[in-house]
Design a protein around this motif. Sequence first.
Motif, PDB file in Angstrom:
ATOM      1  N   ARG A   1       1.383  -1.098  -4.957  1.00  0.00           N
ATOM      2  CA  ARG A   1       2.678  -1.406  -5.572  1.00  0.00           C
ATOM      3  C   ARG A   1       2.762  -2.906  -5.796  1.00  0.00           C
ATOM      4  O   ARG A   1       2.620  -3.696  -4.859  1.00  0.00           O
ATOM      5  N   ASP A   2       3.008  -3.324  -7.028  1.00  0.00           N
ATOM      6  CA  ASP A   2       3.079  -4.750  -7.328  1.00  0.00           C
ATOM      7  C   ASP A   2       4.499  -5.279  -7.117  1.00  0.00           C
ATOM      8  O   ASP A   2       5.402  -4.533  -6.703  1.00  0.00           O
ATOM      9  N   ARG A   3       4.700  -6.554  -7.421  1.00  0.00           N
ATOM     10  CA  ARG A   3       5.994  -7.189  -7.160  1.00  0.00           C
ATOM     11  C   ARG A   3       7.106  -6.624  -8.041  1.00  0.00           C
ATOM     12  O   ARG A   3       8.287  -6.763  -7.729  1.00  0.00           O
ATOM     13  N   ALA A   4       6.721  -5.994  -9.172  1.00  0.00           N
ATOM     14  CA  ALA A   4       7.720  -5.393 -10.059  1.00  0.00           C
ATOM     15  C   ALA A   4       8.045  -3.962  -9.670  1.00  0.00           C
ATOM     16  O   ALA A   4       8.881  -3.315 -10.306  1.00  0.00           O
ATOM     17  N   GLY A   5       7.372  -3.461  -8.631  1.00  0.00           N
ATOM     18  CA  GLY A   5       7.637  -2.113  -8.159  1.00  0.00           C
ATOM     19  C   GLY A   5       6.781  -1.037  -8.796  1.00  0.00           C
ATOM     20  O   GLY A   5       6.928   0.144  -8.472  1.00  0.00           O
TER      21      GLY A   5
ATOM     22  N   PHE B   1      -6.093   1.359 -11.570  1.00  0.00           N
ATOM     23  CA  PHE B   1      -5.629   1.668 -12.923  1.00  0.00           C
ATOM     24  C   PHE B   1      -4.182   1.215 -13.097  1.00  0.00           C
ATOM     25  O   PHE B   1      -3.394   1.218 -12.153  1.00  0.00           O
ATOM     26  N   HIS B   2      -3.843   0.872 -14.326  1.00  0.00           N
ATOM     27  CA  HIS B   2      -2.454   0.520 -14.624  1.00  0.00           C
ATOM     28  C   HIS B   2      -1.568   1.740 -14.419  1.00  0.00           C
ATOM     29  O   HIS B   2      -1.948   2.870 -14.713  1.00  0.00           O
ATOM     30  N   ALA B   3      -0.368   1.485 -13.910  1.00  0.00           N
ATOM     31  CA  ALA B   3       0.564   2.580 -13.631  1.00  0.00           C
ATOM     32  C   ALA B   3       0.988   3.313 -14.898  1.00  0.00           C
ATOM     33  O   ALA B   3       1.253   4.516 -14.866  1.00  0.00           O
ATOM     34  N   ALA B   4       1.053   2.581 -16.013  1.00  0.00           N
ATOM     35  CA  ALA B   4       1.487   3.191 -17.273  1.00  0.00           C
ATOM     36  C   ALA B   4       0.301   3.305 -18.219  1.00  0.00           C
ATOM     37  O   ALA B   4      -0.523   2.396 -18.316  1.00  0.00           O
TER      38      ALA B   4
ATOM     39  N   LEU C   1       0.834  -1.191   0.000  1.00  0.00           N
ATOM     40  CA  LEU C   1       0.000   0.000   0.000  1.00  0.00           C
ATOM     41  C   LEU C   1       0.876   1.250   0.000  1.00  0.00           C
ATOM     42  O   LEU C   1       1.793   1.375   0.809  1.00  0.00           O
ATOM     43  N   VAL C   2       0.565   2.168  -0.916  1.00  0.00           N
ATOM     44  CA  VAL C   2       1.284   3.431  -0.999  1.00  0.00           C
ATOM     45  C   VAL C   2       0.255   4.551  -0.793  1.00  0.00           C
ATOM     46  O   VAL C   2      -0.728   4.645  -1.537  1.00  0.00           O
ATOM     47  N   VAL C   3       0.476   5.382   0.221  1.00  0.00           N
ATOM     48  CA  VAL C   3      -0.455   6.459   0.554  1.00  0.00           C
ATOM     49  C   VAL C   3       0.280   7.790   0.454  1.00  0.00           C
ATOM     50  O   VAL C   3       1.297   7.988   1.137  1.00  0.00           O
TER      51      VAL C   3
ATOM     52  N   HIS D   1       5.845   8.804 -14.994  1.00  0.00           N
ATOM     53  CA  HIS D   1       6.856   7.961 -14.355  1.00  0.00           C
ATOM     54  C   HIS D   1       7.139   6.690 -15.139  1.00  0.00           C
ATOM     55  O   HIS D   1       8.257   6.195 -15.163  1.00  0.00           O
ATOM     56  N   TYR D   2       6.105   6.141 -15.808  1.00  0.00           N
ATOM     57  CA  TYR D   2       6.258   4.845 -16.467  1.00  0.00           C
ATOM     58  C   TYR D   2       6.117   4.913 -17.982  1.00  0.00           C
ATOM     59  O   TYR D   2       6.195   3.896 -18.653  1.00  0.00           O
TER      60      TYR D   2
END
Length: 826
Positions: free
Chosen positions: A730-734, A750-753, A205-207, A813-814
């Motif tokens: 945050r997934d396992r790939a960061g 949503f997808h990060a990229a 979790l990222v807050v 970022h991505y």
Amino acid sequence: MNRPARPEVLAPAGDPDALRAAIQAGADAVYFGLQGFNARARATNFDAASLRDTMDLLHAHGVRGYVTLNTLVFDAELPAVEAALRACAAAGVDAVIVQDLAVVRLARAIAPELPVHASTQMTCTDAGAVEFAAALGASRVILARELSLDDIAKIRAATDIPVEVFVHGALCVAYSGQCLTSEAIGGRSANRGACAQACRLPYSLVVDGEARDTGDRAFLLSPEDLEASALIPQLSALGVASVKIEGRLKADSYVAATTALYRQSVDAAAGDTAAPGEATRARALQMFTRGSGPGFLAGVDHQRLVDGSTCDHRGLRIATLRAVERMGGRTWLRLSLDADLARGDGLLVQGARANEGEVGGRVWAITAGGLDVERAAAGSDARVWLGPERDASAAMVGHAVWRTNAPSEERAVRDALQQATAGDVVDLVLRGRVGEPARLEASTRSGRRAVVEGDAPIEAGRNGRTPDEVVRDKLGRLGGTTLRAGTITSELGPDAMVSPSSLNRLRRALVDALAERVTVPWATTDEGAGTLLASAVPPDRAPAPAGLFVLCRTLPQAHAAIDAGADGVYLDFLELTGTGPAVRALRDRGVRHVALAPPRIRKPGEEKIDRYLASLAPDALLVRGLGALHESGSDEVPRIGDASLNVTNRITAATVLSRGLSSFTPSFDLDAAQVMALLESPFGAWSELVVHHPMPLFHMEHCVIAAELSTGRTHLDCGRPCERHRVSLRDRAGMEHPVEADVGCRNTVFHAAAQSAAGLVAGARRAGVRRYRIELVRETPEEVARIVDAYRRLLADQATAAEVWNTLKTEGHYGVVRGSLRVLVD
């Protein structure tokens, strides 16, 4: 309102063993897939060539069989789907379960009397969606698993269409039919039966940009399993037509145990037997459970649905680990048992975050009271050895202990199947008078009927007619058949005497007659995929105006989009109250196209959101669900079909446009080649192509934000942390995937990229596509300006796709990805 006497018990079957288990355990109906076009591609499934034999087996036991054709299909696949539907009709299947609107129409055209059940993959969440499916030709609708008893009651009050409800098995965290994670990340579509189960993976979790400690809770999207046997009386009272068990990937022991649980629950609700005890329920859960509860049937509860400590089968919690002791060269686990434990059982001591440090294996030895025992009883203090191959020294004291497998329970399930008297219940009536042939009439609970006559006239008896007990004895001998005797009534005339041998011959003739009527094929027509495709043409009216439109989630984004040259905007705001002022602000600056986006899901009572948005006089409304599609054209506001309608072929495109839409968005399940095939059809000018967007991976009733940042169970007591914090997973790939709430307090991950379709624009323009869309999530006004400008220049022939791609690779970022547009070769 039509209320069935009791719900049908509907069991899953992924292979013949599971199908036979469902029959023996008392299922009223079984659903299973053919090889191809079903939402459980990994199951063994059934061969179309042997489908008639499968249906004969089911019907001989009085069990209905439903075939799942519940995936989205592409134009090139429609002939194969037609062949599958014709095979189902020829085999006399009792219904097909369908997701794609084109397949519903194809089934109705090919076999007009073959029942069609609308799959839960259609995302039917309100009465409007149910009515839409029925108007298309569905005779039953399988409701979304996110509905509560109260929601179901409201739907039942608004429509007489029979509904089916899931009551047991795995819960998807995302709405069925609305999960794009597998497709976007791995090219394996959940809508095509190839779910990669990304919801069962660990996430951090990222807050507000900072990692938040969630302790041992790593599986933030992995919900508990559904177990609603205690709610069967309420579902029965609501008139639910069928209660459904999930599990076409499960073993026959699971199918048998869960079917038996719900058979007893349904019969108890009807007053025929006692309610199932805890032992029956525990046996079903022992076969498979990730932890179980009533799911959404009991209402939304963000604190209960996702435990977060596990993602896979655990079985039953039976103990707490009190100590790890070394004695006699062995490492023993000392347990305080809450349930029985036997030698040979599977055992697991829960580990730390993401299952780290789990210890498990088979029980090799047990000591209790200082003695070696085969079984230790609940309440005892026992020591357990997991054998020489297992190092149990790292087991975590104080952690939960689970019994993952119990061979004795599996034997009990199989023993019960051996003793079961499955079969189609047949009620018999014997009639006849002296001088006439005896007449034996039969009707089975599955609807079969037959009449046979004796081979000689009835003679007068010396002491009156044949006694009723003799009739029941001779006609009730149905052992060795697939029939079970129900009521046996003798209506012989006075002095009518039928010999025991004649009764035996009548019984055998009747069994043969019923066997001939086991399966009846459905009549078919010459209509098919070719004729439907030929008639699939756009409506005779003008499509929506051309332009580049931007879906915005904040007013600053909308202003930035217009400043950068967008022709219009869609507003998709978290706060409904902010939408009206935003519309007025954009009107004041002269924006010529302001459209609005309602929530992607609409439950009973939420129609008021659509009415409010329409009252703001937008230039268009997005249509995101079948309920809203059913109501299209009820006012003067133009409507655009969104990607959530899952248009993957021309027949479905024609179907949604026939409901008054001005345009539609191709499904995100299409890859680049499939998108272009649809756009190059006559529907190109009616398509709105999404050229840039962070893919909506999971769309969920469960609120991760409320679950992790509050103690609230619903939107009423969560304190609305969504309005104060930015949350990502945050997934396992960061990669950090944004989590956003909508007006209905539902979450989308949503997808990060962002996914870019820049490479398709030139071909789309040649095909006549006139509308293009950019969708935003958290982009700043500066980022919005650069993104919109890049695509505006592409559409104006001032930049190439390669230049846009290179520009956007450094944006955010991505950067950008091809995502679901990748063309993969199987």
